[in-house]
Design a protein around this motif. Structure first.
Motif, short mmCIF file in Angstrom:
data_model
loop_
_atom_site.label_atom_id
_atom_site.label_comp_id
_atom_site.label_asym_id
_atom_site.label_seq_id
_atom_site.Cartn_x
_atom_site.Cartn_y
_atom_site.Cartn_z
N LYS A 130 0.82 -1.25 -0.13
CA LYS A 130 0.04 0.01 0.03
C LYS A 130 0.84 1.09 -0.12
O LYS A 130 0.23 2.44 -0.13
N ASN A 136 2.10 -4.04 6.68
CA ASN A 136 0.84 -4.75 7.16
C ASN A 136 1.35 -6.38 6.72
O ASN A 136 1.67 -6.68 5.69
N TYR A 197 -9.01 -11.04 6.98
CA TYR A 197 -8.06 -9.98 6.30
C TYR A 197 -8.94 -9.39 5.21
O TYR A 197 -9.14 -10.04 4.15
N GLU A 199 -8.79 -6.56 3.43
CA GLU A 199 -8.04 -5.64 2.53
C GLU A 199 -8.41 -6.06 1.09
O GLU A 199 -8.54 -4.96 0.28
N SER A 267 -4.02 -3.05 -6.63
CA SER A 267 -3.82 -1.89 -5.71
C SER A 267 -3.74 -0.62 -6.48
O SER A 267 -3.84 0.49 -5.55
#
Length: 268
Positions: A130, A136, A197, A199, A267
Motif C-alpha cells: 500500500k 501490513n 483479512y 483488505e 492496488s
C-alpha cells in the motif's frame, strides 16, 4: 518422522513470529534468510565444480535487498547508482582468477542472486504493497498460509489419489491430482482468510491462492531441476528432516514475484 514434525513446528512458529514482530524484525529476518539461501546456493554450485564468487555475490545480494527494503521506509532511489559499482566487482574479480570458464562463474554468481534473493525481495515488498511506511503483515502471512496449505493439500491428495505424473523427469512424485488438491486446499484457506483479512475481496484472495499453487509448484519443479542438474538430493541440512532452506522456500521462487505483480496492479 518425529524429528521432521518437531522441526516443522518450530519452523512455522519462527516464520509467523517474523511477520508479527513489526517491520524492522520482518526486514532483518528476511534479509538474513535470503542471504542464507544464497550461501546455500553457492555451496551447492561449488560442490558441482563451478567457482561462483560467493563472498562478492553475498555482498551484492545483501545490498540489493537492503536497497529495495530501505525504499519501503524512505525514498532510497538515489542509492541505486551504487549498485552498478558493486555488481561490476563480480566481473573484475574474475579477471584475477585462473579459471577455465570465467563467464560460467559470473553467470552462476548472478543466477544465485536472481534465484535466492529476488523472490524474498518481492515477498518483503508485499508487506508494503500500500506504499512506504504502511507495513501490513496480513499479506505476507496469508501468502505463507496459502503456500503451506497448497503443499499439504498436494501431498495428501497426491499420495492417496495421484496417478498422472506432472513432470516425472524432474519430480517423479508430483502428480496432476496433487496439483489440483493443492489448489483446492489453498483456495479454502483463502476463503477463510478473507473473513479476517478484509483488505481484499474473497475473489482476490482465491486468485492469489491459485497463483500461489500454480507458480509455487513451478518453483518447486525448477528447484528440483536445479538439484538434479548438479546431482544432489537436498539443498542442505540446516532443517533436520526437511533438508535445506532452498528446499523449504522453493515455492517462493516464482510465486512471490507473480503474486506481488498481481497485488500491485489491483492496488493501483
Amino acid at each position: 518422522m518425529r524429528l521432521r514434525a518437531i522441526t516443522g513446528f518450530f519452523f512455522i512458529i519462527v516464520m509467523i513470529g517474523s511477520n508479527l514482530l513489526g517491520p524492522y524484525v520482518f526486514s532483518i529476518f528476511f534479509l538474513a534468510l535470503s542471504l542464507l539461501c544464497l550461501f546455500e546456493f553457492y555451496k551447492l554450485v561449488r560442490e558441482s565444480g563451478i567457482k561462483a564468487s560467493r563472498e562478492t555475490g553475498i555482498i551484492n545480494g545483501g545490498l540489493l535487498f537492503l536497497f529495495f527494503a530501505a525504499n519501503c521506509y524512505f525514498p532510497a532511489w538515489p542509492f541505486i547508482f551504487c549498485l552498478p559499482v558493486t555488481f561490476s566487482a563480480v566481473f573484475i574479480q574474475e579477471l584475477y582468477k585462473k579459471t577455465q570458464a570465467p563467464f560460467s562463474n559470473i553467470a552462476f554468481t548472478f543466477l544465485g542472486i536472481l534465484f535466492a534473493v529476488m523472490p524474498f525481495m518481492f515477498f518483503h515488498a508485499m508487506a508494503f504493497i500500500k506504499g512506504s511506511e504502511s507495513f501490513n503483515f496480513h499479506v505476507p502471512l496469508a501468502f505463507l498460509i496459502m503456500l503451506w496449505s497448497n503443499d499439504t493439500g498436494a501431498y495428501l491428495v497426491g499420495s492417496k489419489l495421484g496417478k498422472t505424473k506432472l513432470f516425472e523427469r524432474h519430480s517423479p512424485k508430483k502428480t496432476y491430482e496433487g496439483l489440483i488438491g493443492g489448489i483446492i486446499i489453498s483456495a479454502v484457506a483463502a476463503l477463510i482468510l478473507s473473513h479476517f483479512y478484509v483488505e481484499y475481496t474473497w475473489k482476490q484472495w482465491v486468485t492469489m491462492a491459485i497463483l500461489i499453487s500454480c507458480f509455487g509448484t513451478m518453483g518447486d519443479l525448477v528447484e528440483s531441476m536445479f538439484k538434479r542438474s548438479i546431482n544432489v538430493k537436498d539443498s542442505g541440512g540446516i532443517l533436520p528432516g526437511h533438508g535445506g532452506l532452498l528446499d523449504r522456500f522453493d515455492g517462493l521462487l516464482m510465486a512471490a514475484p507473480i503474486v506481488y505483480a498481481y497485488l500491485y496492479f489491483i492496488s493501483n
